[in-house]
Design a protein around this motif. Sequence first.
Motif, PDB file in Angstrom:
ATOM      1  N   TRP A   1       0.378  -1.580   0.281  1.00 33.74           N
ATOM      2  CA  TRP A   1       0.032  -0.053  -0.320  1.00 33.74           C
ATOM      3  C   TRP A   1       0.906   1.253  -0.031  1.00 33.74           C
ATOM      4  CZ3 TRP A   1      -2.459   2.797   4.456  1.00 33.74           C
ATOM      5  CH2 TRP A   1      -3.681   3.678   4.049  1.00 33.74           C
ATOM      6  N   LYS A   2       2.221   1.122   0.235  1.00 37.33           N
ATOM      7  CA  LYS A   2       3.327   2.564   0.248  1.00 37.33           C
ATOM      8  C   LYS A   2       2.080   3.514   1.766  1.00 37.33           C
ATOM      9  CE  LYS A   2       6.818   0.665  -1.628  1.00 37.33           C
ATOM     10  NZ  LYS A   2       6.769  -0.342  -1.693  1.00 37.33           N
ATOM     11  N   PRO A   3       2.763   3.055   2.662  1.00 37.04           N
ATOM     12  CA  PRO A   3       1.304   4.898   3.132  1.00 37.04           C
ATOM     13  C   PRO A   3       2.763   5.836   3.270  1.00 37.04           C
ATOM     14  CG  PRO A   3       2.433   3.252   4.637  1.00 37.04           C
ATOM     15  CD  PRO A   3       2.135   1.962   3.264  1.00 37.04           C
ATOM     16  N   HIS A   4       1.843   6.959   3.926  1.00 31.18           N
ATOM     17  CA  HIS A   4       3.195   8.326   4.023  1.00 31.18           C
ATOM     18  C   HIS A   4       3.056   7.606   4.914  1.00 31.18           C
ATOM     19  CE1 HIS A   4       0.053   9.426   0.490  1.00 31.18           C
ATOM     20  NE2 HIS A   4       1.345   9.949  -0.003  1.00 31.18           N
ATOM     21  N   LEU A   5       2.375   7.909   6.126  1.00 24.83           N
ATOM     22  CA  LEU A   5       3.087   7.551   7.963  1.00 24.83           C
ATOM     23  C   LEU A   5       2.479   6.147   8.190  1.00 24.83           C
ATOM     24  CD1 LEU A   5       2.944  10.533   9.349  1.00 24.83           C
ATOM     25  CD2 LEU A   5       1.920   9.158  11.216  1.00 24.83           C
ATOM     26  N   ILE A   6       3.121   5.999   9.088  1.00 22.74           N
ATOM     27  CA  ILE A   6       2.628   4.897   9.891  1.00 22.74           C
ATOM     28  C   ILE A   6       2.650   5.436  11.625  1.00 22.74           C
ATOM     29  CG2 ILE A   6       3.749   2.585  10.632  1.00 22.74           C
ATOM     30  CD1 ILE A   6       5.347   2.096   7.936  1.00 22.74           C
ATOM     31  N   TRP A   7       1.906   4.678  12.574  1.00 21.17           N
ATOM     32  CA  TRP A   7       1.216   5.051  13.828  1.00 21.17           C
ATOM     33  C   TRP A   7       2.053   3.241  14.273  1.00 21.17           C
ATOM     34  CZ3 TRP A   7       0.961   9.900  14.906  1.00 21.17           C
ATOM     35  CH2 TRP A   7       0.809  11.047  14.285  1.00 21.17           C
ATOM     36  N   MET A   8       3.135   3.512  14.533  1.00 26.88           N
ATOM     37  CA  MET A   8       4.258   2.665  14.804  1.00 26.88           C
ATOM     38  C   MET A   8       3.686   2.119  16.333  1.00 26.88           C
ATOM     39  SD  MET A   8       5.103  -0.816  14.206  1.00 26.88           S
ATOM     40  CE  MET A   8       6.257   0.259  12.475  1.00 26.88           C
ATOM     41  N   ASP A   9       2.608   1.045  17.058  1.00 31.79           N
ATOM     42  CA  ASP A   9       3.231   1.048  18.922  1.00 31.79           C
ATOM     43  C   ASP A   9       3.935  -0.388  18.467  1.00 31.79           C
ATOM     44  OD1 ASP A   9       2.303  -0.242  21.222  1.00 31.79           O
ATOM     45  OD2 ASP A   9       0.997  -1.826  20.784  1.00 31.79           O
TER      46      ASP A   9
ATOM     47  N   LYS B   1       6.943   7.980   6.311  1.00 35.51           N
ATOM     48  CA  LYS B   1       6.764   8.578   8.371  1.00 35.51           C
ATOM     49  C   LYS B   1       6.581   7.576   9.306  1.00 35.51           C
ATOM     50  CE  LYS B   1       9.561  11.995   6.229  1.00 35.51           C
ATOM     51  NZ  LYS B   1      10.433  12.859   6.837  1.00 35.51           N
ATOM     52  N   ILE B   2       7.033   7.489  10.276  1.00 37.85           N
ATOM     53  CA  ILE B   2       6.866   6.082  11.001  1.00 37.85           C
ATOM     54  C   ILE B   2       7.063   6.963  12.379  1.00 37.85           C
ATOM     55  CG2 ILE B   2       7.640   4.440  12.387  1.00 37.85           C
ATOM     56  CD1 ILE B   2       9.424   3.468  10.235  1.00 37.85           C
ATOM     57  N   ILE B   3       5.629   7.520  12.967  1.00 37.22           N
ATOM     58  CA  ILE B   3       5.856   7.682  14.922  1.00 37.22           C
ATOM     59  C   ILE B   3       5.572   6.370  16.039  1.00 37.22           C
ATOM     60  CG2 ILE B   3       4.874   9.430  16.085  1.00 37.22           C
ATOM     61  CD1 ILE B   3       4.093  11.272  13.725  1.00 37.22           C
ATOM     62  N   ALA B   4       6.119   6.971  16.471  1.00 37.03           N
ATOM     63  CA  ALA B   4       5.832   5.516  17.401  1.00 37.03           C
ATOM     64  C   ALA B   4       4.750   6.104  18.808  1.00 37.03           C
ATOM     65  CB  ALA B   4       7.141   5.090  18.168  1.00 37.03           C
ATOM     66  N   LEU B   5       3.638   5.067  18.865  1.00 37.10           N
ATOM     67  CA  LEU B   5       3.568   5.608  19.992  1.00 37.10           C
ATOM     68  C   LEU B   5       2.909   4.170  20.984  1.00 37.10           C
ATOM     69  CD1 LEU B   5      -0.471   5.698  18.139  1.00 37.10           C
ATOM     70  CD2 LEU B   5       0.640   7.330  18.926  1.00 37.10           C
TER      71      LEU B   5
ATOM     72  N   TYR C   1       5.052  16.410  10.489  1.00 36.71           N
ATOM     73  CA  TYR C   1       5.888  15.089   9.273  1.00 36.71           C
ATOM     74  C   TYR C   1       5.685  14.931   7.992  1.00 36.71           C
ATOM     75  CZ  TYR C   1       8.219  14.789  14.025  1.00 36.71           C
ATOM     76  OH  TYR C   1       9.309  14.478  15.200  1.00 36.71           O
ATOM     77  N   LEU C   2       4.251  15.704   7.849  1.00 40.20           N
ATOM     78  CA  LEU C   2       3.733  15.543   7.005  1.00 40.20           C
ATOM     79  C   LEU C   2       3.747  16.957   5.711  1.00 40.20           C
ATOM     80  CD1 LEU C   2       1.546  12.542   6.887  1.00 40.20           C
ATOM     81  CD2 LEU C   2       3.625  12.679   5.724  1.00 40.20           C
ATOM     82  N   GLY C   3       3.448  17.971   6.697  1.00 35.98           N
ATOM     83  CA  GLY C   3       2.891  18.596   5.768  1.00 35.98           C
ATOM     84  C   GLY C   3       1.219  19.227   5.769  1.00 35.98           C
ATOM     85  N   VAL C   4       0.689  18.492   6.679  1.00 39.36           N
ATOM     86  CA  VAL C   4      -1.402  18.109   6.361  1.00 39.36           C
ATOM     87  C   VAL C   4      -0.990  19.724   7.127  1.00 39.36           C
ATOM     88  CG1 VAL C   4      -3.414  17.102   7.465  1.00 39.36           C
ATOM     89  CG2 VAL C   4      -0.977  16.036   6.841  1.00 39.36           C
ATOM     90  N   GLU C   5      -2.885  19.844   5.787  1.00 37.21           N
ATOM     91  CA  GLU C   5      -3.213  21.478   6.666  1.00 37.21           C
ATOM     92  C   GLU C   5      -4.570  21.189   7.355  1.00 37.21           C
ATOM     93  OE1 GLU C   5      -3.150  24.058   2.696  1.00 37.21           O
ATOM     94  OE2 GLU C   5      -1.062  24.509   3.417  1.00 37.21           O
ATOM     95  N   PHE C   6      -5.077  21.441   7.794  1.00 38.32           N
ATOM     96  CA  PHE C   6      -6.195  21.274   8.402  1.00 38.32           C
ATOM     97  C   PHE C   6      -7.559  22.809   8.809  1.00 38.32           C
ATOM     98  CE2 PHE C   6      -3.815  17.964  10.565  1.00 38.32           C
ATOM     99  CZ  PHE C   6      -4.238  17.212  10.572  1.00 38.32           C
ATOM    100  N   ILE C   7      -8.386  22.454   8.594  1.00 35.84           N
ATOM    101  CA  ILE C   7      -9.604  23.863   8.824  1.00 35.84           C
ATOM    102  C   ILE C   7      -9.644  23.796  10.282  1.00 35.84           C
ATOM    103  CG2 ILE C   7     -11.317  24.845   8.409  1.00 35.84           C
ATOM    104  CD1 ILE C   7      -9.551  24.836   5.990  1.00 35.84           C
ATOM    105  N   TYR C   8      -9.436  24.773  10.897  1.00 36.70           N
ATOM    106  CA  TYR C   8      -9.293  25.095  12.762  1.00 36.70           C
ATOM    107  C   TYR C   8     -10.983  25.193  13.349  1.00 36.70           C
ATOM    108  CZ  TYR C   8      -5.368  23.962  12.816  1.00 36.70           C
ATOM    109  OH  TYR C   8      -3.586  22.496  12.722  1.00 36.70           O
ATOM    110  N   GLN C   9     -11.710  25.279  14.244  1.00 34.89           N
ATOM    111  CA  GLN C   9     -12.819  25.909  14.640  1.00 34.89           C
ATOM    112  C   GLN C   9     -12.714  27.130  14.847  1.00 34.89           C
ATOM    113  OE1 GLN C   9     -14.742  23.529  17.818  1.00 34.89           O
ATOM    114  NE2 GLN C   9     -15.323  21.798  16.823  1.00 34.89           N
ATOM    115  N   GLU C  10     -13.136  27.849  14.699  1.00 39.60           N
ATOM    116  CA  GLU C  10     -13.123  29.443  15.048  1.00 39.60           C
ATOM    117  C   GLU C  10     -13.222  29.663  16.938  1.00 39.60           C
ATOM    118  OE1 GLU C  10     -15.499  32.403  13.750  1.00 39.60           O
ATOM    119  OE2 GLU C  10     -15.086  31.643  11.586  1.00 39.60           O
ATOM    120  N   SER C  11     -11.379  29.846  17.108  1.00 38.34           N
ATOM    121  CA  SER C  11     -11.320  30.038  18.779  1.00 38.34           C
ATOM    122  C   SER C  11     -12.612  31.328  19.431  1.00 38.34           C
ATOM    123  CB  SER C  11      -9.888  29.817  19.481  1.00 38.34           C
ATOM    124  OG  SER C  11      -9.134  31.048  19.133  1.00 38.34           O
ATOM    125  N   ASP C  12     -12.609  31.443  20.316  1.00 36.28           N
ATOM    126  CA  ASP C  12     -12.683  32.550  21.209  1.00 36.28           C
ATOM    127  C   ASP C  12     -11.937  33.184  21.819  1.00 36.28           C
ATOM    128  OD1 ASP C  12     -13.860  34.353  23.074  1.00 36.28           O
ATOM    129  OD2 ASP C  12     -14.724  33.238  24.203  1.00 36.28           O
TER     130      ASP C  12
END
Length: 663
Positions: A503-511, A536-540, A577-588
């Motif tokens: 599958w060649k994932p972009h990132l692995i969340w590794m236990d 990218k491999i991020i350990a959990l 680590y991937l440069g992912v962009e998010f849409i955030y809730q407006e904060s008070d």
Amino acid sequence: MNTDAPSQIELDLKVRVRRLVEEKSSLQLVLSLIARLDSQPTIDAMINSMLYGIVESIGGTNIKLYYWMGETLHYADFLGIRTVLAEIDDPFVAQVVNEHKFVEIATNTCDALLHGDVVPGAWIWGFPLLLGNELLGVIKLENIHIGGAALREFLPVFFRHAALILSNEIRNYKREQAEAALESYRLHLEQLVIARTLELEAAKAKAEAANRAKSIFLSNMSHELRTPLNAILGFSELMSLDNEVSIKQKENLAIINRSGAHLLNMINDVLDISKIEAGRLELDIQAFDLIGLLNDIGVMINIRAVKKQLRFALDIAPDTAQFIRTDSGKLRQVLINLLGNAIKFTEKGSVILRARIKALVLTLEVIDSGMGIPANKLHELFKPFVQLVQNNADVQGTGLGLVISKSLVELMGGTISVNSEFGIGSTFKIDLPVKLATATDVIAGENIKVVKHLAPNQPVWRLLVVDDNADNRLLLATMLADMGFQIREAENGQEVIKVFEDWKPHLIWMDMRMPVMNGYEATMKIRQLAGGDKVKIIALTASAFKEQHSNIIKAGCDAVLHKPFRSAEIYAALTKYLGVEFIYQESDASATTPSPVLEITTEIVATLPLELRQQLHEAALQLDMEEVDTVIEQIQAISPKIASSLDELAKSFQFEKIVQISL
């Protein structure tokens, strides 16, 4: 006149000549004896030379020597007998010892071999061996037949010389004995050191083995406890963000989250004491809002105080800096523990948290009106697993709180002390060095935004979630899938490798801890495969020990997150680590604005009617929360702004501040 008869002068002259001849021969005899002594290398040889020389030169049937070596009495004679005596049993020798001078006895008898007209009698001579006034020994000469005035005159010269040589030999002997004793003691010490070293090495090995066993046990317990907690805290947070969840359900979810956090704190208490013992605990110095922290703690503690019908007050000095730098997490842990103990061991009265900063030293005092601590029990306060149980006290807990608190305060460079009077109450005082910070520093560090979903126009991100625990896989997979990521799952290292190749994932969340193949081995194998250097491999991990962090990084992981994790940590790692962009809730924006509780002044309150000010002052002085609220309601009708500011002070339990501004 008869010239043939010798005159008296001639007779006197002949006597004089004979005396001179006798003196010359006696002197030569003594000098020859002295010469024999000087040529002997050892004390035994010297004694033999002296005894045999006397027999050969002077005669006598027996020559005896008594001398002391330290406290020991030795005996020697010319027949070769050498022995040690308990005491002197010869009265004649005892007389010489007592008188410290030459003693002579005329026996008028002689050995049978010497009977005749030539030797009409015999003597016994006793010569003390003196060095100054010190008696070293006694020489006894028996059956002396050639005695005369000259010989008796010159022999003491010989014996004084013998005493000098004997003294030197005794001194050498003592030195040799002392050196031998020292050498023996040195060897004994070396043996003790070797034995002690072996014991210490064995004890060290045993302690290290015990520490390893404890670390393994704690690591296992950490994993087993944190793994379900990760699901509890994660799902409760995830559900609370659902807009379809009712307010009542959100309140219930908040209770679940708080209970899970409390259980996590209990687990951390046990783990922290182990870290402290092993020197593994580290500081996390950050800027934070001290006033906000104290207010939050005050709200939490007040709930517990109200349940026991106790009064709680937060007394913050007006000039206390609001923003400081230190380890806020550890400071919070210490204060909650001290305040929790104060509530636990106080049946009536009040609990006060007092704070001030002077010369960059934060001083915190937790004061209670409980039963106090007996003086003979104070030394047990900071011992692990010790609880000073008092009547009717709730004693739930690990008994580690004060030990951990003391260690945390000292780790931060501070000190903790206690002053208690039995039957009156206790005061725990903390002095902690801090650095000042600004509101900008705090806002920059705490500005955590709530993610709504992925931003548009991005690649289709493929994320692989790896965990042997199905609940934890479901939690992370659900969290990420709801955001718009493509997700696949694996439950062990072998499955990870297969999914990666297909599958060649972009990132692995590794236990890191899994059956079949663990995360360490799986990560190292992936890094050796085609494309394995780019993923990218991020350990959990549920491990509580930070030293495992370096081992995880060495295995090939890019970063480490610890369970239980928060969603914000997951999204922040994806951005980093991937440069992912998010849409955030407006904060008070007001949520990050510092609380204005310190803005109200004496001059502002002075605009209120005197009667209200007096009622407010008296109620705050008595820590009567209900009466304070009643007065503030009356002020509300006159000045809503002043009432609002006073209400903020009351909610944060700053009654001392209310007392000061209402004078």
